[in-house]
Design a protein around this motif. Structure first.
Motif, short mmCIF file in Angstrom:
data_model
loop_
_atom_site.label_atom_id
_atom_site.label_comp_id
_atom_site.label_asym_id
_atom_site.label_seq_id
_atom_site.Cartn_x
_atom_site.Cartn_y
_atom_site.Cartn_z
N SER A 312 -25.28 -30.00 -10.67
CA SER A 312 -24.16 -28.85 -10.16
C SER A 312 -22.80 -29.33 -10.33
N ARG A 315 -22.10 -29.63 -14.01
CA ARG A 315 -21.50 -28.31 -14.47
C ARG A 315 -20.43 -27.80 -14.09
N ARG A 327 -20.48 -31.18 -18.93
CA ARG A 327 -20.86 -29.59 -18.62
C ARG A 327 -21.81 -29.02 -19.35
N ALA A 330 -25.34 -30.41 -18.75
CA ALA A 330 -25.97 -29.95 -17.67
C ALA A 330 -26.34 -28.39 -17.99
N THR A 331 -25.59 -27.50 -18.35
CA THR A 331 -25.82 -26.25 -18.75
C THR A 331 -27.15 -26.17 -19.28
N GLU A 379 -28.31 -24.84 -9.31
CA GLU A 379 -27.78 -23.31 -9.37
C GLU A 379 -27.48 -22.95 -7.92
N ARG A 382 -24.30 -24.89 -6.92
CA ARG A 382 -23.22 -24.35 -7.42
C ARG A 382 -22.78 -23.11 -6.86
#
Ligand SMILES: Nc1ncnc2c1ncn2[C@@H]1O[C@H](COP(=O)(O)OP(=O)(O)OP(=O)(O)O)[C@@H](O)[C@H]1O
Ligand SMILES: [Mg+2]
Lengths: 491, 246
Positions: A312, A315, A327, A330-331, A379, A382
């Motif tokens: 997170s 990201r 980023r 990770a995504t 997720e 985040r």
């Protein structure tokens, strides 16, 4: 279940195809398979122990272990090679993958040396020549005579087995249903979902001998020798090992050891095994299942949480090319994990990574589920971080706190509180979903219940038991989580 | 003449195409109390946040104690930022910590003050804002006025040289405004340098050394409170005052 499994296997096979291709050709060029086994001092045999009398779980001196005529064959081969036999259990579908990826040295699991299989693995000579029978409910005796009596009816066979393919080919107007385990098939038969179950004759005899409600009829399948014989499978190109094993197999044939020694011995286990089929008698097996289920869940949530925090943060990284790359990575990771079935991930870690490092099944299972859970937890985190008011960060920064301290002491604790219910759900989901690792032979609760089912020839009782056990676990977990949630509510 | 503690040179800030601050050059001397007033959306908050670099200026300089903040690396900015306390309209207390923990957190983590010393100092500050009996309360149980006084104590715990206030009483019920303004007035009397964005004209009149009137991204007028309120120079300020004094 079946389709998912087949898809999973196909995917894993495709993914590891490159490696296997190179490793097998390398092996063919310089075959040191025999030398390697002798050097390690042990011969690892893969088998699917739900197929009595070939192989099944029995309680010997209070301990559950794999026994059966195939194990006797394996022991004989190992003894002749002067090494120790190690038996590894897994689902029938996974056996050949395990062989190709080096998880096991050989597979003995009532396996027929069909031409299709010969393309991928090497077989020894036949150690047993069997035949097929069809098991039916005793009440149906007289209605069904052989394979052709089932027009408009459904018969079952073990997925991935020769019986399954042949039943499909050689019947018309009959639905053929595949299931992974024979215990499930018998259950299907007894609950009248199936009218017959095709299986090898010795297995059919074992089931009929142990269950008064069952009967058997000849199958009358038109079969080649390779379809009814059982052989030992080795990795492609392990010529020296196959040659050595063939010596043992030839002796077994010549001295008729299977019929004279191995089958009667297996029969004895079957008898002692079914003396006490009460579920209480198997509390140790269930307890072990609970233990492994909890170990897998707790470890996976723990590592998944750490991974989730890192993901997170990655990201949300800002500034510079490096941050952008991080980023993006990770995504991509999160999307990929969430877009593929956990079952495939489990198999990929066990079989795929297994080509590079040899990981035990339990470790592989924990790694795979942690990797999976990390993506979901990332997720949640985040979302949790975004739900914390920006003013909190500004207040902390205005006090001179660095970005890292602000995150650690101000933002994360609040984010964690906000997402606690989601994390709790993830934990409870994992208690249930960790059962997926049973396909690679980890003795968690589902795996253990399958063993009890094939041990006792009782289809439903073990399922009812684990249903209650799962509920007790999830209910207790949710109570504990609620308690902590309440403790965190001071604002 | 004393050296200014804050000196702003040609400060400008854009949000995309929106130019919020347009070439502001002003200075604050040690011990001064500056009150910034002006219409909503005029850029007052943005200006204040540029002073401690919560917002990065688009161009220009912010000198603090003789150092240009805009050219410093992150680590140095963090150290200088702790010398400028900031108080927000919405208090921004940490809801998961008690009043005492709110005050102790930054001294302990940033300055490595021992727990005992931080606790002692926190109690002193709470006495100063008349809230020592609430040391173990959580922010959710405080009234707005109490919460804002805790926020002031929290900022003071870092021993700042300057205090920045962004509409500290705007979110309060009218009867609680006084207790917060009193604390701020005490602070001013002790010689704290303060930049205060507020709509409290009474406070501006009685406590401010200078009033900066800010509108449309400029400091339109920089004057003594007496002069500003009795004899505003710009039409913009006259207009603003006639509206709020009505
Ligand atoms: N982070 C941001 N991104 C984009 N625009 C912003 C941002 N912060 C402020 N603005 C804009 O900048 C302008 C000035 O805002 P600012 O908050 O500084 O005004 P203000 O004088 O403090 O007003 P108020 O009295 O309402 O607090 C407004 O038009 C606002 O929409
Ligand atoms: Mg504002």
């Amino acid at each position: 279940m079946k389709n998912k499994l087949i898809m999973a296997i196909a995917l894993v096979m495709a993914l590891v195809a490159g490696w296997t291709a190179t490793t097998t050709t390398a092996q063919a060029a310089t075959d040191d398979s025999l030398a390697q086994v002798q050097k390690s001092g042990k011969l690892v045999m893969g088998t699917s122990p739900d197929y009595p009398p070939y192989e099944f779980q029995a309680t010997v001196h209070g301990k559950s272990q794999v026994v059966g005529m195939d194990v006797a064959v394996g022991k004989k081969i190992a003894k002749d090679l002067g090494v120790k036999l190690v038996v590894k259990s897994m689902s029938f579908d996974s056996l050949l993958v395990a062989l190709q990826t080096g998880k096991v040295d050989m597979v003995i699991s009532g396996m027929n040396p069909t031409p299709a299989r010969r393309k991928n693995v090497d077989f020894t000579h036949t150690y047993y020549q069997g035949g097929y029978s069809i098991v039916i409910n005793k009440s149906d005796k007289g209605i069904y005579k052989d394979k052709d009596s089932f027009v408009g009816k459904t018969i079952g066979a073990q997925t991935g087995s020769t019986m399954y393919t042949e039943s499909k080919k050689q019947t018309s107007g009959t639905t053929v249903k595949g299931m992974t385990s024979v215990s499930d098939l018998i259950l299907g038969l007894q609950s009248h979902k199936l009218q017959g179950v095709a299986m090898e004759k010795p297995s059919a005899q074992a089931y009929v001998a142990n269950n008064k409600e069952l009967a058997m009829i000849p199958s009358k399948f038109n079969l080649s020798a390779s379809d009814t014989s059982a052989s030992v499978a080795f990795a492609k190109g392990s010529t020296s090992l196959v040659a050595a094993a063939n010596k043992s197999v030839d002796q077994i044939r010549k001295q008729n050891l299977v019929n004279k020694d191995y089958l009667p011995a297996a029969g004895k286990y079957l008898k002692t095994n079914t003396v006490n089929t009460s579920m209480l008698h198997y509390w140790k097996a269930f307890l072990k299942g609970i233990e492994y289920t909890l170990i897998i869940t707790v470890c996976s949530v723990f590592f998944g949480f750490i991974l989730g925090v890192l993901l997170s943060l990655a990201r949300m990284a800002q500034g510079g090319v490096f941050a952008t790359a991080l980023r993006w990575l990770a995504t991509a990771y999160v999307e990929f994990i969430r877009g593929t079935p956990m079952m495939v991930q489990v198999m990929f870690v066990y079989f795929g990574l297994g080509l590079i490092v040899n990981l035990p099944a339990l470790t592989s299972g924990i790694i795979a589920i942690s990797l999976n859970s990390g993506a979901y937890i990332a997720e949640y985190i985040r979302g949790g971080i975004n739900s914390v008011d920006k003013g909190q960060t500004e207040a902390a920064r205005s006090l001179g706190m660095t970005k890292g301290y602000t995150l650690r002491y101000v933002v994360l604790p609040q984010a964690l509180k906000n997402i606690w219910p989601s994390l709790g759900n993830e934990f409870i989901t994992l208690i249930k979903d960790s059962s997926i690792v049973s396909i690679i032979g980890v003795s968690e609760l589902i795996f253990q219940s399958n063993i009890v089912r094939s041990d006792t020839y009782r289809g439903v009782a073990p399922i009812a038991v684990i249903m209650v056990l799962y509920f007790i676990m999830t209910f207790t977990a949710s109570r504990i989580l609620n308690h902590f949630e309440r403790k965190m509510q001071h604002d | 003449m004393t050296k200014p503690i804050i000196e702003v040179k040609d400060l400008a800030k854009n949000f995309g195409d929106n130019q919020v601050l347009k070439n502001i050059s002003e200075q604050v001397n040690p011990g001064q109390v500056i009150v910034v007033i002006g219409p909503s959306g005029g850029g007052k908050s943005t200006f204040l946040r540029c002073l401690n670099l919560l917002e990065t200026p688009t161009s220009g300089e912010v000198d603090f104690d003789g150092q240009n903040l805009t050219t410093l690396d992150t680590k140095k900015v963090n150290t200088l930022r702790e010398q400028m306390g900031m108080v927000f309209q919405n208090f921004n207390l940490f809801p998961n910590m008690t009043v005492l923990e709110n005050i102790k957190l930054a001294p302990m983590k940033v300055k490595n003050v021992s727990d005992a010393d931080a606790t002692k100092r926190a109690h002193e500050l709470l006495q100063q804002v008349n809230l020592d009996d609430h040391a173990d309360a959580f922010p959710s149980s405080l009234s707005g006025g109490q919460a804002q006084r805790v926020a002031i104590a929290r900022a003071l715990a870092m021993d700042p040289k300057v205090m920045l206030f962004d509409e500290p009483t705007s979110a309060l019920d009218p009867e609680m405004v006084g207790e917060v303004l009193n604390v701020m007035q005490d602070l001013a009397q002790q010689g704290m340098t303060m930049v205060v964005v507020t709509h409290e004209m009474g406070f501006a009149k009685s406590v401010a050394d200078r009033v900066w009137f800010m509108a449309d991204g400029y400091i339109q007028e920089n004057n003594t409170p007496e002069e500003f309120f009795s004899n505003p120079q710009t039409e913009r300020a006259q207009d603003f005052l006639s509206k709020i004094l009505m």
